[in-house]
Design an enzyme around this catalytic site. Structure first.
Site, short mmCIF file in Angstrom:
data_model
loop_
_atom_site.label_atom_id
_atom_site.label_comp_id
_atom_site.label_asym_id
_atom_site.label_seq_id
_atom_site.Cartn_x
_atom_site.Cartn_y
_atom_site.Cartn_z
N ASP A 105 42.81 37.20 24.10
CA ASP A 105 41.93 37.56 25.19
C ASP A 105 40.51 37.26 24.68
OD1 ASP A 105 42.15 39.85 27.71
OD2 ASP A 105 40.18 39.30 26.95
N TRP A 119 52.95 49.97 45.20
CA TRP A 119 52.71 48.66 44.56
C TRP A 119 53.25 47.61 45.53
CZ3 TRP A 119 49.60 47.37 40.75
CH2 TRP A 119 49.70 46.09 40.18
N ALA A 120 52.47 46.59 45.80
CA ALA A 120 52.86 45.62 46.82
C ALA A 120 53.00 44.22 46.21
CB ALA A 120 51.79 45.58 47.91
N GLY A 168 32.31 46.35 35.80
CA GLY A 168 32.57 45.08 35.10
C GLY A 168 32.09 43.88 35.91
N ASP A 169 32.96 42.89 36.00
CA ASP A 169 32.61 41.62 36.66
C ASP A 169 32.65 41.68 38.18
OD1 ASP A 169 35.31 42.11 36.77
OD2 ASP A 169 35.92 40.03 36.49
N GLN A 170 33.06 42.83 38.73
CA GLN A 170 33.41 42.85 40.16
C GLN A 170 32.24 42.54 41.09
OE1 GLN A 170 35.29 46.72 40.28
NE2 GLN A 170 36.87 46.05 38.83
N GLU A 181 43.68 35.13 44.27
CA GLU A 181 44.85 35.22 45.14
C GLU A 181 44.43 35.18 46.61
OE1 GLU A 181 47.00 38.68 43.61
OE2 GLU A 181 47.02 37.74 41.62
N SER A 241 42.46 39.15 42.08
CA SER A 241 42.53 39.37 43.53
C SER A 241 41.71 38.31 44.26
CB SER A 241 42.03 40.77 43.88
OG SER A 241 42.95 41.73 43.41
N HIS A 260 44.71 42.15 32.29
CA HIS A 260 44.35 41.21 31.23
C HIS A 260 45.60 40.62 30.58
CE1 HIS A 260 39.90 41.43 30.40
NE2 HIS A 260 40.06 42.29 31.39
N SER A 306 44.59 47.34 39.53
CA SER A 306 45.45 48.15 38.67
C SER A 306 44.75 49.34 38.03
CB SER A 306 46.04 47.27 37.57
OG SER A 306 44.99 46.83 36.72
O1 LIG Z 1 49.94 46.56 44.76
C1 LIG Z 1 49.50 45.71 44.00
C2 LIG Z 1 48.21 45.78 43.43
C3 LIG Z 1 47.82 44.77 42.57
N1 LIG Z 1 48.67 43.74 42.29
C4 LIG Z 1 48.26 42.66 41.36
O2 LIG Z 1 47.44 43.20 40.35
C5 LIG Z 1 46.44 42.27 39.99
C6 LIG Z 1 45.09 42.94 40.06
O3 LIG Z 1 44.20 42.16 39.33
P1 LIG Z 1 42.63 42.17 39.55
O4 LIG Z 1 42.33 41.92 40.96
O5 LIG Z 1 42.03 41.22 38.59
O6 LIG Z 1 42.20 43.65 39.30
P2 LIG Z 1 42.25 44.66 38.02
O7 LIG Z 1 43.63 45.02 37.75
O8 LIG Z 1 41.32 45.76 38.35
O9 LIG Z 1 41.64 43.74 36.84
C7 LIG Z 1 40.81 43.95 35.74
O10 LIG Z 1 40.80 42.66 35.09
C8 LIG Z 1 40.24 41.60 35.87
C9 LIG Z 1 40.42 40.31 35.10
O11 LIG Z 1 39.71 40.36 33.92
C10 LIG Z 1 38.79 41.90 36.20
O12 LIG Z 1 38.25 40.88 37.01
C11 LIG Z 1 38.69 43.25 36.91
O13 LIG Z 1 37.34 43.59 37.17
C12 LIG Z 1 39.35 44.33 36.05
O14 LIG Z 1 39.33 45.58 36.72
C13 LIG Z 1 46.56 41.09 40.93
O15 LIG Z 1 47.22 40.02 40.29
C14 LIG Z 1 47.41 41.63 42.06
O16 LIG Z 1 48.24 40.66 42.68
C15 LIG Z 1 49.90 43.66 42.86
O17 LIG Z 1 50.66 42.71 42.63
N2 LIG Z 1 50.29 44.66 43.70
#
Ligand SMILES: O=c1ccn([C@@H]2O[C@H](COP(=O)(O)OP(=O)(O)O[C@H]3O[C@H](CO)[C@@H](O)[C@H](O)[C@H]3O)[C@@H](O)[C@H]2O)c(=O)[nH]1
Length: 452
Positions: free
Chosen positions: A120, A332-333, A373-375, A358, A355, A21, A280
């Site tokens: 937020d 972490w990638a 959540g929203d997933q 991306e 994700s 967030h 994350s």
């Molecule tokens: O090895 C890794 C793993 C993750 N990421 C980054 O981490 C972020 C992950 O974001 P997201 O896919 O949104 O997942 P969460 O971290 O789980 O995000 C929370 O926040 C999001 C935005 O509100 C919600 O959609 C999700 O359900 C909630 O879990 C992305 O930008 C990825 O590129 C990396 O760069 N490297």
């Protein structure tokens, strides 16, 4: 923080410090700081989250964005119990007083009032602060449009469906336009399926009621990829601006790749590698991690697996050694760059909104294992509306289900079709951030709201 005559515009930014967030909010602020050069953004956030998203040297360098720590609400000598929701609840219970206190401190220190409050979107209480200070409230929704609409319609959904004990309820949401093919169990748990009296559910309900009062609701998405939802939200909010994908609008993306994922991808065949990450916060249960590891080993598909913590403890014994020529396991990638690499052909994901975006930007089909959540709503959009991915069979990872999904995406015609559809979505995303694109125009509108 001292009195500073050069600062004309002081802007309070209030971050939610969990999940992904605070980082996209900071991305938005960084971009705004380039277009509103005489502004100072005070980034109110917990110390832990600020430390994670502000590289140490950037704090000294940047005059326009200042991190400012607020209390995380945990009691003195708090020891984390292992329950991930506990710190979230402490934090929610400490709002809005922790933020209000910090805002007063900064206003006193700088001798200036705030020109705007940017938060937020979770923080419905910002409506009252904005009203009290007579300043605009910019609310930033970090997820997709369908999930924010579900929160806005929480009372209607509860009225129609009641509150469900069973998270697997298969009632449909066909009374809400744009929700056909979506089930009650796809909604964020806090709306009807989970504990609707929890602090999180209370915060989200309050958000749904207050967001229509925001001066503007900003979303990290693209108007053209879900226009029906955008039309519906336009009618609910004072102003609704799609300004994404933020990842395509930031110039200074430093890539950290200590384990050489990108170099390794350079040596792999086109669209042959599965990238795996659950974001994350999520960690799948150990039997699913084991099933996925076995699926990768048996199928022989190449992979990069981002898994937090010690992989030796989480994955089957000997897996890392046996698969070292087929894949890489990292803590972490550089996800965006991996998804943009031509060797990446599939993304096993929890469907966090960042994700999903991306993956669109990279043109990579998704295999979805969602958690909270929203997933699940994101997954339905990926699967039903866009046709660019598939939910995993039975909703959880089994060895057979994972092999089937990997074959479908990496080596079947259906996988090819997904990639073609992704090509069109990717173009919409890239066009939106061009000089004449919709997200660029919306960003300019946002800038003028903040400066006037
Ligand atoms: O090895 C890794 C793993 C993750 N990421 C980054 O981490 C972020 C992950 O974001 P997201 O896919 O949104 O997942 P969460 O971290 O789980 O995000 C929370 O926040 C999001 C935005 O509100 C919600 O959609 C999700 O359900 C909630 O879990 C992305 O930008 C990825 O590129 C990396 O760069 N490297």
């Amino acid at each position: 923080m001292s009195h500073d005559e050069n600062i004309k515009t002081l802007i309070a930014v209030l971050a939610f410090p969990f999940g992904t967030h605070a980082a996209p909010l900071l991305s938005l602020v960084k971009r705004l700081s380039l277009t509103v050069p005489d502004a100072r953004f005070i980034f109110f956030n917990t110390a832990k989250s600020n430390d994670a998203i502000f590289p140490q040297d950037s704090i000294k360098k940047s005059d326009s964005i200042r991190p400012y720590n607020v209390s995380d609400g945990t009691p003195e000598n708090y020891l984390f119990s292992g329950n991930p929701i506990e710190p979230v609840e402490y934090f929610i219970n400490s709002t809005p007083e922790n933020f209000k206190r910090a805002m007063v401190e900064v206003a006193e220190e700088t001798g200036r009032g705030f020109r705007c409050i940017m938060t937020d979107a979770f923080f419905g209480f910002a409506a009252d602060i904005a009203q009290e200070l007579q300043i605009p409230w910019v609310a930033f929704w970090t997820g997709g449009p369908r999930s924010v609409l579900a929160h806005i319609e929480t009372d209607l959904i509860r009225e129609k469906l009641g509150v469900l004990d069973d998270g697997n309820d298969e009632k449909t949401i066909d009374f809400l336009a744009g929700f056909s093919g979506i089930f009650a169990s796809d909604l964020p748990g806090e709306i009807i399926c989970g504990d609707i009296t929890s602090p999180m559910a209370g915060m989200l309900h309050q958000m749904g009621l207050k967001l229509p009062q925001a001066t503007v609701v900003v979303i990290n998405s693209i108007e053209e990829i879900d226009s029906d939802m955008v039309n519906m939200l336009n009618s609910r909010f004072n102003k609704f601006l799609n300004i994404g994908p933020l990842v395509l609008t930031l110039a200074d993306q430093t890539i950290s790749d200590p384990q050489g994922c990108l170099q390794w991808l350079d040596e792999q065949a086109k669209e042959s590698v599965a990238y795996i990450s659950f974001g994350s916060t999520v960690m799948p249960p150990s039997h699913e991690l084991k099933a996925l590891a076995e699926a990768l080993e048996t199928s022989g598909f190449r992979f990069i697996w981002s898994i937090r913590g010690n992989p030796e403890e989480k994955l089957p014994q000997g897996f890392l050694e046996r698969t070292k020529d087929k894949g890489k396991v990292v803590s972490w990638a550089p996800q965006l760059k991996i998804l943009q690499h031509e060797a990446t052909g599939a993304f096993i994901t929890h469907c966090g909104w960042n994700s999903v975006l991306e993956s669109i930007v990279g043109g990579v089909p998704m295999i979805c294992r969602t958690f909270f959540g929203d997933q699940r709503l994101n997954m339905r959009t990926v699967e039903n509306l866009w046709g660019i991915g598939k939910g995993i069979e039975e909703g959880e990872i089994t060895k057979a289900g994972a092999i089937k999904a990997l074959k479908l995406v990496l080596s079947s015609d259906e996988g090819k079709q997904m990639r073609q559809k992704l090509g069109s979505l990717k173009k919409l995303a890239c066009d939106a951030v061009q000089p004449r694109g919709s997200s660029t125009a919306n960003f300019e509108t946002l800038t003028s709201i903040i400066t006037h």
